[in-house]
Scaffold this motif. Structure first.
Motif, short mmCIF file in Angstrom:
data_model
loop_
_atom_site.label_atom_id
_atom_site.label_comp_id
_atom_site.label_asym_id
_atom_site.label_seq_id
_atom_site.Cartn_x
_atom_site.Cartn_y
_atom_site.Cartn_z
N GLU A 6 0.82 -1.20 0.00
CA GLU A 6 0.00 0.00 0.00
C GLU A 6 0.86 1.26 0.00
N SER A 7 0.26 2.34 -0.46
CA SER A 7 0.89 3.66 -0.37
C SER A 7 -0.19 4.72 -0.40
N GLY A 8 0.16 5.93 0.05
CA GLY A 8 -0.76 7.04 -0.09
C GLY A 8 -1.40 7.56 1.18
N GLY A 9 -1.13 6.95 2.30
CA GLY A 9 -1.71 7.46 3.55
C GLY A 9 -1.06 8.77 3.96
N GLY A 10 -1.58 9.35 5.04
CA GLY A 10 -0.99 10.59 5.53
C GLY A 10 -1.95 11.36 6.40
N LEU A 11 -1.60 12.63 6.63
CA LEU A 11 -2.39 13.53 7.47
C LEU A 11 -3.10 14.54 6.58
N GLY A 16 -10.78 17.32 3.31
CA GLY A 16 -9.76 17.09 2.30
C GLY A 16 -9.88 15.73 1.64
N SER A 17 -8.89 15.42 0.79
CA SER A 17 -8.90 14.19 0.02
C SER A 17 -7.56 13.48 0.10
N LEU A 18 -7.60 12.18 -0.05
CA LEU A 18 -6.41 11.35 -0.16
C LEU A 18 -6.72 10.22 -1.13
N ARG A 19 -5.68 9.69 -1.77
CA ARG A 19 -5.84 8.51 -2.60
C ARG A 19 -4.86 7.45 -2.16
N ASP A 61 -21.65 1.76 4.41
CA ASP A 61 -22.61 2.86 4.37
C ASP A 61 -21.95 4.19 4.77
N SER A 62 -20.99 4.11 5.68
CA SER A 62 -20.37 5.33 6.21
C SER A 62 -19.51 6.06 5.18
N VAL A 63 -19.16 5.39 4.09
CA VAL A 63 -18.28 6.03 3.09
C VAL A 63 -18.96 6.22 1.74
N LYS A 64 -20.16 5.72 1.59
CA LYS A 64 -20.86 5.85 0.31
C LYS A 64 -21.02 7.32 -0.06
N GLY A 65 -20.73 7.62 -1.32
CA GLY A 65 -20.82 8.99 -1.79
C GLY A 65 -19.56 9.81 -1.54
N ARG A 66 -18.64 9.28 -0.74
CA ARG A 66 -17.40 10.02 -0.44
C ARG A 66 -16.16 9.29 -0.94
N PHE A 67 -16.19 7.96 -0.88
CA PHE A 67 -15.04 7.16 -1.30
C PHE A 67 -15.37 6.44 -2.60
N THR A 68 -14.34 6.23 -3.43
CA THR A 68 -14.51 5.51 -4.68
C THR A 68 -13.37 4.52 -4.85
N ILE A 69 -13.73 3.26 -5.06
CA ILE A 69 -12.73 2.23 -5.31
C ILE A 69 -12.64 1.98 -6.81
N SER A 70 -11.41 1.80 -7.28
CA SER A 70 -11.20 1.51 -8.70
C SER A 70 -9.99 0.61 -8.84
N ARG A 71 -9.83 0.02 -10.01
CA ARG A 71 -8.70 -0.87 -10.22
C ARG A 71 -8.14 -0.69 -11.62
N ASP A 72 -6.85 -0.89 -11.73
CA ASP A 72 -6.15 -0.89 -13.01
C ASP A 72 -5.60 -2.29 -13.20
N ASN A 73 -6.29 -3.09 -13.99
CA ASN A 73 -5.90 -4.49 -14.14
C ASN A 73 -4.52 -4.63 -14.79
N ALA A 74 -4.18 -3.71 -15.67
CA ALA A 74 -2.87 -3.78 -16.33
C ALA A 74 -1.73 -3.60 -15.33
#
Length: 118
Positions: A6-11, A16-19, A61-74
């Motif tokens: 994993e990567s991308g965490g922080g303060l 705000g937003s994070l990915r 339910d607590s993240v619906k509308g705020r978080f989005t999961i996606s994947r890059d199969n390649a």
């Protein structure tokens, strides 16, 4: 074996937003589902969002509308875009992968800390 990094965490401030990113390696052809769980202070680990190889998704339910999961199969990578973050989103976020039909993931990443300040 499947290795998840994993990567991308922080303060970040509230609102705000994070990915987050998670790169998989190993027997990736056996993966049926990848996703994210989190464990906040004094709490049990909980599902945040998962996505299957067919593209189906499931969100807490607590993240619906705020978080989005996606994947890059390649790239064998799954992402979690987190917007409108709240202090209660503070947790260690774990990438997960399933290769069996078990209820819980078979593999976990090492975890990445996300801290949202008010």
């Amino acid at each position: 074996q499947v290795r998840l990094v994993e990567s991308g965490g922080g303060l970040v401030q509230a609102g705000g937003s994070l990915r987050l990113s998670c790169a998989a390696s190993g027997i990736i052809f056996r993966i049926t589902e990848m996703g994210w769980y989190r464990q906040g202070p004094g709490k049990q680990r909980e599902l945040v969002a998962v996505t299957t190889t067919s593209g189906a998704t499931n969100y807490a339910d607590s993240v619906k509308g705020r978080f989005t999961i996606s994947r890059d199969n390649a790239k064998n990578t799954v992402y979690l875009q987190m917007d409108s973050l709240k202090p209660e989103d503070t947790a260690v976020y774990y990438c997960s992968a399933k290769v069996t039909s078990a209820n819980l993931p078979d593999y976990w990443g090492q975890g990445t800390q996300v801290t949202v300040s008010s």
